[in-house]
Design an enzyme around this catalytic site. Structure first.
Site, PDB file in Angstrom:
ATOM      1  N   SER A  92     -24.654  -4.095 -14.504  1.00 19.54           N
ATOM      2  CA  SER A  92     -25.355  -2.901 -14.999  1.00 19.54           C
ATOM      3  C   SER A  92     -24.404  -1.956 -15.708  1.00 19.54           C
ATOM      4  O   SER A  92     -23.216  -1.907 -15.409  1.00 19.54           O
ATOM      5  CB  SER A  92     -26.008  -2.143 -13.837  1.00 19.54           C
ATOM      6  OG  SER A  92     -27.038  -2.896 -13.279  1.00 19.54           O
TER       7      SER A  92
ATOM      8  N   HIS B 220     -26.863   1.232  -4.930  1.00 19.00           N
ATOM      9  CA  HIS B 220     -26.404  -0.129  -4.633  1.00 19.00           C
ATOM     10  C   HIS B 220     -24.949  -0.129  -4.145  1.00 19.00           C
ATOM     11  O   HIS B 220     -24.601  -0.877  -3.225  1.00 19.00           O
ATOM     12  CB  HIS B 220     -26.549  -1.040  -5.851  1.00 19.00           C
ATOM     13  CG  HIS B 220     -27.917  -1.608  -6.022  1.00 19.00           C
ATOM     14  ND1 HIS B 220     -28.369  -2.667  -5.280  1.00 19.00           N
ATOM     15  CD2 HIS B 220     -28.938  -1.257  -6.836  1.00 19.00           C
ATOM     16  CE1 HIS B 220     -29.611  -2.954  -5.630  1.00 19.00           C
ATOM     17  NE2 HIS B 220     -29.979  -2.114  -6.574  1.00 19.00           N
TER      18      HIS B 220
END
Length: 184
Positions: free
Chosen positions: A33, A47
């Site tokens: 990401s 996360h």
């Protein structure tokens, strides 16, 4: 090599992390990401907080086959999260600000599939367990715009390629991992 797929918020990341934690030792977590807005920054932070502190994070979406080859002797487990995000980033690396109608989707897909081929080859031939997480995006309605349809098609072909190369494939549904392909 293990492939874990499922829908959004299905529990696939948690399942991958549980497998990695059970294997013990240091884990290399390859995060694909990129921070593109505040919401994505929040997701990434969430996360990061969920992962054990002793895990090592490497952030990239390019040339992951090379990363796996270089890091395989340092870590007993490598988790790659997530392939569909990698696809998005590679697509926009090539397309930039080009309007979807002017994008060369053939060249884009060839580039992405070449990256995935390198990753799959490295994962199949390395000394460590590689756990790859991806989204299953082809189970819903046909998207209403060209870019979304092309993305779905590319992601589907990438997932097929990875599943064919994997020893084990799991589909996670509502937090429950369902074996699709097992080496045992």
């Amino acid at each position: 090599m293990m492939l874990i797929t499922g829908g959004a918020r299905s529990g696939k990341s948690r399942f991958a992390e549980q497998i990695a934690e059970k294997r013990g030792g240091d884990v290399l977590y390859i995060a694909t990401s990129a921070v593109t807005d505040t919401e994505m920054a929040e997701r990434i932070r969430f996360h990061q907080q969920q992962r054990p502190a002793h895990w090592h994070t490497f952030e990239s979406h390019r040339d992951l086959g090379d990363v796996v080859r270089l890091k395989q002797t340092e870590f007993p487990t490598i988790v790659i999260e997530c392939i569909t995000t990698l696809i998005t980033n590679l697509l926009f690396d090539m397309a930039g600000e080009t309007e979807p109608e002017a994008m060369d989707f053939t060249a884009i897909e060839e580039h992405i599939l070449a990256q995935i081929t390198e990753l799959a080859d490295a994962a199949q031939h390395c000394e460590t367990e590689v756990i790859i997480v991806t989204n299953e995006v082809g189970m819903g309605i046909v998207p209403d715009n060209l870019l979304s349809r092309r993305f779905r098609d590319i992601a589907g072909r990438v997932n097929q390629q990875l599943a064919a190369a994997a020893d084990d494939v799991y589909l996670v549904v509502s937090g429950i991992p369902v074996p699709v392909k097992t080496s045992a």
